[in-house]
Design a protein around this motif. Sequence first.
Motif, short mmCIF file in Angstrom:
data_model
loop_
_atom_site.label_atom_id
_atom_site.label_comp_id
_atom_site.label_asym_id
_atom_site.label_seq_id
_atom_site.Cartn_x
_atom_site.Cartn_y
_atom_site.Cartn_z
N ARG A 160 2.37 6.45 -7.14
CA ARG A 160 1.41 7.40 -7.71
C ARG A 160 1.90 8.84 -7.57
O ARG A 160 1.66 9.69 -8.44
CB ARG A 160 0.05 7.21 -7.04
CG ARG A 160 -0.66 5.94 -7.49
CD ARG A 160 -2.08 5.87 -6.96
NE ARG A 160 -2.12 5.67 -5.52
CZ ARG A 160 -2.04 4.49 -4.92
NH1 ARG A 160 -1.90 3.39 -5.64
NH2 ARG A 160 -2.10 4.40 -3.60
N GLY A 161 2.62 9.13 -6.49
CA GLY A 161 3.19 10.47 -6.33
C GLY A 161 4.21 10.77 -7.40
O GLY A 161 4.28 11.89 -7.93
N ILE A 162 5.02 9.77 -7.76
CA ILE A 162 6.02 9.94 -8.81
C ILE A 162 5.32 10.20 -10.15
O ILE A 162 5.74 11.07 -10.95
CB ILE A 162 6.93 8.70 -8.90
CG1 ILE A 162 7.81 8.61 -7.64
CG2 ILE A 162 7.79 8.74 -10.16
CD1 ILE A 162 8.62 7.33 -7.55
N ARG A 163 4.26 9.47 -10.42
CA ARG A 163 3.55 9.64 -11.70
C ARG A 163 2.94 11.04 -11.78
O ARG A 163 2.97 11.68 -12.85
CB ARG A 163 2.47 8.57 -11.85
CG ARG A 163 3.06 7.18 -12.11
CD ARG A 163 2.00 6.09 -12.01
NE ARG A 163 0.98 6.21 -13.05
CZ ARG A 163 1.11 5.79 -14.30
NH1 ARG A 163 2.23 5.22 -14.68
NH2 ARG A 163 0.13 5.93 -15.16
N GLU A 187 3.86 -7.78 -11.28
CA GLU A 187 2.58 -7.63 -10.62
C GLU A 187 2.58 -6.39 -9.71
O GLU A 187 1.59 -5.66 -9.66
CB GLU A 187 2.26 -8.88 -9.81
CG GLU A 187 0.91 -8.85 -9.10
CD GLU A 187 -0.25 -8.73 -10.07
OE1 GLU A 187 -1.35 -8.31 -9.62
OE2 GLU A 187 -0.09 -9.05 -11.27
N LEU A 188 3.69 -6.14 -9.04
CA LEU A 188 3.78 -4.94 -8.20
C LEU A 188 3.68 -3.67 -9.04
O LEU A 188 3.01 -2.71 -8.66
CB LEU A 188 5.10 -4.95 -7.42
CG LEU A 188 5.17 -5.82 -6.17
CD1 LEU A 188 6.59 -5.84 -5.62
CD2 LEU A 188 4.19 -5.30 -5.11
N LEU A 189 4.36 -3.66 -10.17
CA LEU A 189 4.29 -2.49 -11.04
C LEU A 189 2.88 -2.25 -11.51
O LEU A 189 2.40 -1.11 -11.58
CB LEU A 189 5.24 -2.68 -12.24
CG LEU A 189 6.74 -2.60 -11.92
CD1 LEU A 189 7.55 -3.03 -13.14
CD2 LEU A 189 7.13 -1.19 -11.49
N ARG A 190 2.17 -3.34 -11.83
CA ARG A 190 0.78 -3.19 -12.27
C ARG A 190 -0.11 -2.66 -11.12
O ARG A 190 -0.89 -1.74 -11.32
CB ARG A 190 0.23 -4.54 -12.74
CG ARG A 190 -1.20 -4.45 -13.31
CD ARG A 190 -1.82 -5.82 -13.43
NE ARG A 190 -2.04 -6.43 -12.12
CZ ARG A 190 -3.05 -6.11 -11.30
NH1 ARG A 190 -3.91 -5.16 -11.65
NH2 ARG A 190 -3.19 -6.72 -10.13
N MET A 191 0.06 -3.25 -9.94
CA MET A 191 -0.80 -2.86 -8.80
C MET A 191 -0.54 -1.43 -8.37
O MET A 191 -1.47 -0.73 -7.94
CB MET A 191 -0.54 -3.80 -7.62
CG MET A 191 -1.02 -5.23 -7.81
SD MET A 191 -0.55 -6.28 -6.41
CE MET A 191 -1.43 -5.43 -5.07
N CYS A 192 0.71 -0.99 -8.46
CA CYS A 192 1.06 0.30 -7.86
C CYS A 192 0.93 1.48 -8.83
O CYS A 192 1.14 2.63 -8.43
CB CYS A 192 2.50 0.25 -7.34
SG CYS A 192 2.71 -0.89 -5.95
N THR A 248 0.83 -1.21 0.00
CA THR A 248 0.00 0.00 0.00
C THR A 248 0.86 1.26 0.00
O THR A 248 0.60 2.21 -0.74
CB THR A 248 -0.93 0.00 1.22
OG1 THR A 248 -1.76 -1.17 1.19
CG2 THR A 248 -1.81 1.24 1.23
N ALA A 249 1.91 1.25 0.84
CA ALA A 249 2.80 2.41 0.91
C ALA A 249 3.54 2.60 -0.42
O ALA A 249 3.71 3.73 -0.89
CB ALA A 249 3.80 2.23 2.05
N ARG A 250 3.96 1.50 -1.02
CA ARG A 250 4.66 1.59 -2.30
C ARG A 250 3.75 2.18 -3.37
O ARG A 250 4.19 3.00 -4.19
CB ARG A 250 5.13 0.19 -2.74
CG ARG A 250 6.07 0.21 -3.93
CD ARG A 250 6.29 -1.20 -4.47
NE ARG A 250 7.38 -1.23 -5.43
CZ ARG A 250 7.31 -0.81 -6.68
NH1 ARG A 250 6.16 -0.30 -7.13
NH2 ARG A 250 8.36 -0.88 -7.49
#
Length: 504
Positions: A455-458, A495-500, A448-450
């Motif tokens: 999203r902040g970077i995007r 999967e992490l890249l997709r979720m985050c 969740t934190a990641r």
Amino acid sequence: MAEEYLSGDFTACVRREFPALAHKAYLDSACIGVAPLRAVRAVTDLVQGMQYCPAESGTAMHGRLNELRALTRPLAARLIGAQTSDIALTESATHGLKIALESLPLGAGDEVLIPDLEFIQMGVMWRQLKDRGITVRTVPHDEAGRIGVDAARAELTREVKVLALSSVQWTNGFRADLAALSELCRKRDVWLVVDAAQHLGALPLDVRRTPVDILVCGGHKWLCAPFGTGFLYLNPEARPRLRRPLAGFFAARPPARTWGEAFLRPDLTPVQDYEFSEDAYAWETGGTGNYPGAVGLSAALSLLLELGPQHIEDHLRALTDHVTGGLDRLGLTVVSPREPRHRSGIVTFTTGRPTADVALMGALLAAGVAVSVRFTSGVGGVRVSCHLYNTLADLDALLAATADWQRRPRSGGRPGAPTPPRRSAAAQIVRQRALIDALDDDLMGLITARGGVSRGIRRSRLEGAMSRTDLAREREIVERFHHRLGQDGTRLALELLRMCKGDT
């Protein structure tokens, strides 16, 4: 009472903060408390953040760390009804006692009184003043394991300058009558030094209603904080009569708005007169602090204040009533006091033989019930520590395992047979699953934190008119996971890249 405090918002908050205890009967908080989720996350966030040094410079980062550490003092003050200026942060109760010993104006011929049931550290530290001509004497306990006010009064000779005691005794959980002892010490002009390590976090204490001169408390027991934390309370009326120990520059007032600004001044020299505050923080070490521990202590204190010290005591009262009644039915001797004003979160009981008490402890540990055995001056037995995260089910597990041990055959006058391997293995699996649950919860929190950081970077890239995705950076992440975990790491990274990614 039990049903009231084992349900509702209190229980929901506790379950949320202590997920690893859902399948574990941990009844040993008098030794080590369990850290709540918020404390673990506070420490983790701080430590992980250090690898990036999020401030613009090391100097700014150090200043920020000092500010975070300072936020702990007002929370500790709220817990005991003090002012922020009355609180100094320490590494432990022992560290606080060390400061007390160095600060009190004692000399040759003076005497210190401590109960004969005291935690060994109390005796070890005061005894070291022997070289200065200071004598340590003990107040004897009565047949019920209590340290009475009359017994203390009888020992208060003209030479006694300090009464030092734990407000809750570590072996039998006896809770001292601090109000009466405080009044007695004030009438006799005797310093009252209190170790509240077995008290705070489990029971309320208000220094406005029960004045003490010095109070120390470690963080890793009932406060549920990380190791190497604690605090010291110095009564504002007592501070002018105390010696201030040697301390580093963080305990002094900076010759500028901040020490960071002072370092920029060309006239700064190491040898000059520095001004120290009269606030309690001037009694701190004054060097680089235990910043991870401080943020963990701060988070743990916030939970205790959120739940409410009185609600926690009520919860503990329901638990101790339950276990005391169960022990009575099993025919075991409860060593702890039964009077409400002398009770705490500790219930100690005995089989009547110390060797059997130790054997019973081993059986309880094998059954997945964490307890201790403690003795001092002949008083003690199996020590059960009931804290805010415990439930009636935990105590029923204790009582069931104890009854099972009583039913086992004895041979040669020795305590019951060892726990069968299958039962021991089952208990071990329960503990391991509890750890898995805690780790899974941490993983979900980190994901969740990641996602939030990603999203902040995007958003920053969009605001800077850059492409939404940095493919080179994503390849770097996938390669790092692949290097550590192989093909499973590759799949996990994707999967992490997709979720985050989320919506921006």
